[in-house]
Design a protein around this motif. Structure first.
Motif, short mmCIF file in Angstrom:
data_model
loop_
_atom_site.label_atom_id
_atom_site.label_comp_id
_atom_site.label_asym_id
_atom_site.label_seq_id
_atom_site.Cartn_x
_atom_site.Cartn_y
_atom_site.Cartn_z
N ALA A 161 0.84 -1.20 0.00
CA ALA A 161 0.00 0.00 0.00
C ALA A 161 0.87 1.25 0.00
O ALA A 161 1.86 1.33 0.74
N ALA A 192 -4.44 6.17 11.30
CA ALA A 192 -5.57 5.26 11.41
C ALA A 192 -6.81 6.14 11.47
O ALA A 192 -6.91 7.03 12.33
N LEU A 249 2.80 2.94 2.94
CA LEU A 249 1.93 3.27 4.07
C LEU A 249 2.38 2.48 5.30
O LEU A 249 2.60 1.27 5.22
N ASP A 276 -4.52 3.39 7.68
CA ASP A 276 -5.48 3.06 6.63
C ASP A 276 -5.97 4.29 5.87
O ASP A 276 -6.91 4.20 5.08
N ALA A 277 -5.32 5.43 6.07
CA ALA A 277 -5.74 6.65 5.37
C ALA A 277 -4.57 7.63 5.35
O ALA A 277 -3.65 7.54 6.15
N ALA A 320 -11.40 5.93 6.14
CA ALA A 320 -10.53 4.80 5.83
C ALA A 320 -10.43 4.60 4.31
O ALA A 320 -11.45 4.61 3.61
N GLY A 321 -9.21 4.45 3.81
CA GLY A 321 -8.97 4.22 2.38
C GLY A 321 -8.70 5.47 1.58
O GLY A 321 -8.27 5.37 0.42
N VAL A 351 -5.11 6.39 -0.61
CA VAL A 351 -4.26 5.21 -0.45
C VAL A 351 -4.38 4.34 -1.70
O VAL A 351 -5.50 4.12 -2.20
N PRO A 356 -3.98 0.71 -2.55
CA PRO A 356 -3.77 -0.59 -1.89
C PRO A 356 -2.83 -1.48 -2.71
O PRO A 356 -2.71 -1.34 -3.93
#
Length: 412
Positions: free
Chosen positions: A47, A57, A103, A108-109, A131-132, A135, A137
């Motif tokens: 990621a 987070a 990351l 997660d962000a 979240a996301g 990013v 992945p």
């Protein structure tokens, strides 16, 4: 007399893709893939941040009771692209990251810089992260084992970017054919020659076909003018066949004694000279030469008429599709459209007529075709101002205004 279809079928039956080679990416530009490209790894492998900002987070950025507008987090580290192993994010902290950096584990962000106070010891954020956000992945572009490029694909900038991103430094391709061009004739002189003798003809075929070969996606090697002498022409062929994937000879196709092409080519390999039922470009030579000249594989040879219009029309009808086949293309032919003739003209019986023309229109409104010059005697000037060839069948003696004619589109 041989029909256009028969001659074209013989040409395409005699040629095939040039043997595949593994080449570096620089040399693969414009080539056709000879095998599928399968991803050997995920892309990206881990990621990555897609924006400059702070890795967090998302739940740590939620506005908690007692905070009026924002949540400040301590900044624990800076991360740049190229870090071998990602850091681990400590709960309740943030890590400053550059776009493209891995990351941290547990994040997660990414909160973009412009949505923060850009703090270095601690950072305040304008709003909670989702979240996301921002990013990339792992495997979001390509999954390991996925076929990303199919054999038969033409390699341009976008395809090479994909291959390079997967770490492929070489690709297996059908290399672009190398085409040797020889212009035969004692009367020929190079354009720009000062004090050219009376009766001399400026050599146009080689220059025109050099451009046409490149336009077809192949490499052109213009040898230049070769005298009407059997020994000279044979020596030139011996020299050039060593390095050629195809040879195109223009001129010297007369059946009179002083023109030598027929005498030199006819004994070689499968070369034959025919009258082809077309105009312009009535007389043609074609075949393959191999062992008799010390080649380990057959090399196709075309002999085209010396008149520049005939040579260029014959190139479009026969040579260009052969080159496309040799380069591994599946689409061999120029696009064609059906167009209404704006004027009428006569066509010779039993011959397929190719008329320089302009085609105008669109798929919605339809197309119109207008001959450029006199259809029965097209000139170099006519062809230079045309964007298509109107094709009249062997059985049609007259084209009437409003009649639908199939046109080979030479340019947009």
């Amino acid at each position: 007399m041989r029909s256009v279809q028969d001659h074209l079928a013989a040409v395409l039956a005699a040629v095939g893709p040039v043997a595949p080679l593994d080449v570096v990416l620089h040399d693969a530009v414009g080539c056709i893939l000879a095998e599928d490209v399968v991803a050997g790894r995920d892309l990206p492998r881990q990621a990555l941040a897609s924006r400059d900002g702070y890795a967090v987070a998302a739940h740590d950025t939620a506005v908690a009771a007692g905070y009026a507008a924002s949540r400040a987090l301590p900044v624990a580290h800076d991360v740049r692209p190229g870090l071998e192993a990602p850091l681990r994010l400590v709960p309740g902290q943030a890590v400053r990251v550059a776009s493209g950096a891995p990351l941290p584990l547990g994040a997660d962000a990414v909160v973009p810089l412009e949505e923060t106070d850009r703090g270095t010891a601690q950072v305040a954020m304008q709003r909670p992260a989702v979240a996301g956000q921002h990013v990339r992945p792992a495997g979001s572009d390509v999954r390991e084992g996925e076929k990303v490029l199919a054999a038969g694909t033409r390699l341009g900038a976008r395809q090479l970017a994909l291959a390079a991103s997967l770490g492929r430094g070489r690709l297996r391709v059908h290399p672009t054919p190398r085409v040797v061009l020889l212009s035969v004739g004692d009367e020929l002189v190079e354009p720009g020659t000062v004090g050219a003798r009376d009766g001399a003809t400026f050599e146009a075929d080689g220059h025109a076909l050099e451009a046409a070969v490149r336009d077809a996606g192949a490499n052109a090697v213009r040898v230049g003018i070769v005298a009407d002498d059997r020994a000279t022409l044979r020596e030139a062929l011996d020299d050039q066949l060593v390095r050629a994937d195809m040879v195109v000879v223009t001129g010297g196709l007369s059946e009179l004694a002083h023109d030598t092409v027929k005498d030199v080519l006819a004994p070689l390999g499968t070369v034959r000279l025919d009258q082809v039922a077309m105009t312009p470009g009535f007389r043609h030579g074609f075949g393959s030469v191999g062992d008799e000249l010390g080649r380990d594989r057959a090399v196709p040879i075309f002999a085209l008429q010396g008149h520049p219009v005939a040579a260029q029309v014959s190139f479009e009808v026969f040579v260009r599709p052969a080159l496309r086949a040799m380069a591994g293309h599946t689409e061999l032919f120029r696009p064609s459209v059906a167009a209404e003739a704006t004027s009428g003209w006569v066509s010779p019986p039993g011959l397929r007529q190719f008329v320089p023309a302009t085609v105008l229109g669109s798929p919605d409104e339809g197309y119109r075709v207008t001959p450029v010059g006199e259809p029965s005697a097209p000139t170099v000037r006519d062809l230079a101002h045309a964007n298509a060839l109107a094709v009249v069948g062997e059985q049609d003696l007259t084209v009437h205004p409003g009649q639908v004619v199939h046109c080979l589109v030479l340019e947009g």
